[in-house]
Design an enzyme around this catalytic site. Sequence first.
Site, PDB file in Angstrom:
ATOM      1  N   ARG A  46       0.788  -1.238   0.000  1.00 24.73           N
ATOM      2  CA  ARG A  46       0.000   0.000   0.000  1.00 24.73           C
ATOM      3  C   ARG A  46       0.821   1.289   0.000  1.00 24.73           C
ATOM      4  O   ARG A  46       0.244   2.373   0.083  1.00 24.73           O
ATOM      5  CB  ARG A  46      -1.002   0.024   1.168  1.00 24.73           C
ATOM      6  CG  ARG A  46      -1.972  -1.133   1.176  1.00 24.73           C
ATOM      7  CD  ARG A  46      -3.203  -0.844   1.994  1.00 24.73           C
ATOM      8  NE  ARG A  46      -2.899  -0.610   3.400  1.00 24.73           N
ATOM      9  CZ  ARG A  46      -3.826  -0.356   4.325  1.00 24.73           C
ATOM     10  NH1 ARG A  46      -5.095  -0.310   3.971  1.00 24.73           N
ATOM     11  NH2 ARG A  46      -3.497  -0.167   5.565  1.00 24.73           N
ATOM     12  N   ASP A  47       2.123   1.215  -0.088  1.00 26.66           N
ATOM     13  CA  ASP A  47       2.923   2.443  -0.195  1.00 26.66           C
ATOM     14  C   ASP A  47       4.145   2.191  -1.068  1.00 26.66           C
ATOM     15  O   ASP A  47       5.276   2.536  -0.707  1.00 26.66           O
ATOM     16  CB  ASP A  47       3.346   2.928   1.192  1.00 26.66           C
ATOM     17  CG  ASP A  47       3.848   4.374   1.165  1.00 26.66           C
ATOM     18  OD1 ASP A  47       3.524   5.092   0.199  1.00 26.66           O
ATOM     19  OD2 ASP A  47       4.563   4.777   2.104  1.00 26.66           O
ATOM     20  N   ILE A  48       3.904   1.579  -2.237  1.00 29.20           N
ATOM     21  CA  ILE A  48       4.999   1.290  -3.165  1.00 29.20           C
ATOM     22  C   ILE A  48       5.368   2.578  -3.899  1.00 29.20           C
ATOM     23  O   ILE A  48       4.551   3.163  -4.601  1.00 29.20           O
ATOM     24  CB  ILE A  48       4.593   0.212  -4.186  1.00 29.20           C
ATOM     25  CG1 ILE A  48       4.198  -1.083  -3.456  1.00 29.20           C
ATOM     26  CG2 ILE A  48       5.723  -0.059  -5.168  1.00 29.20           C
ATOM     27  CD1 ILE A  48       3.577  -2.121  -4.367  1.00 29.20           C
TER      28      ILE A  48
END
Length: 331
Positions: A46-48
């Site tokens: 969720r935070d690539i």
Amino acid sequence: MELASGGDLFSKIRKMGKLKEPAARRYFQQLVSAIHFCHQNGVSHRDIKPHNLLLDGKGNLKISDFGLSALKNEGVNGGFLLQTACGTPAFTAPEVMSRRGYDGSKADAWSCGVILFFLLSASLPFDDSNLAVMYRKIHKGEYQLPSCLPKSVKSIINQLLDPNPNKRMSIEALMKHPWFLKKFELPTKSSVFGSDYKEYCKFDKSAAGGINAFDLISLSSGLDLSGLFEVKHARDRRFTSSETVERVMERVREVGGRLGYRVEEGKVGGAIGLGKGRVGLVFEVWEIVEKLLVVEVKVVERGGVEFEDLHWGELKEGLGDVVLQWNDDAM
């Protein structure tokens, strides 16, 4: 923790500019393979973003910062869909910002599309100083592909950056795409013993010629001095046997094979590894005196998986004919 001496991917691209296709594909293959591994184990990152993609001394990509990651059971009512709006706007899928339930794996696929765009152009598909304008472009999927990109790459990016998550290319489908598969090497299964056998086996009996008094002290539960030097895993076990070393090792092979474990031989005598999934067991056999063996069973757990009591029970039952007593039988 590993040292990422190569810095982060964002700094590398900003310094060197866009990458050539082979280099970009190599980083992208490593990213997608790692994300696929996470998804297989129920984790959505969720935070690539390139700031969270680190490089080691050999130029291999490492994903960092799992602070915003989520498990499947953290979704709506314990289900599959997630609700929390999080991540970095320029890399975040539109459905994440809409505050409706979303599939974390499809959101990660969108971010991978942004990364591929960034690797090959040194720019972002959605980049605007006005955040509201950026959000509108993201929700509509409005971006301009560089004309120099190959058609196959443009196709992948277009399918990953589809605002409709139901039509968006999945990570599984991406990993079957011909462009992705070019010169792609599947990671080999890691050995139960790891890259360094002595990481899990303290003594080399082939060099020591057998067990000595200091070894015996460290094996004793009442006089265990090893806590001064290392932390033992709470799941490790030990048992005694009156059989020969050969007989015990033979039974470990037989029982392990029957229970579906991968059997590996150690680099020194008296050690066998059993592997299944991301859990491994290392059996070390020690001859204290004639007809008295001590067998240490060390658990090698990767990725947060635990070796459950059920599996211990299966092994204890299978090895029952060569065991005098397990160290936890009197507990």
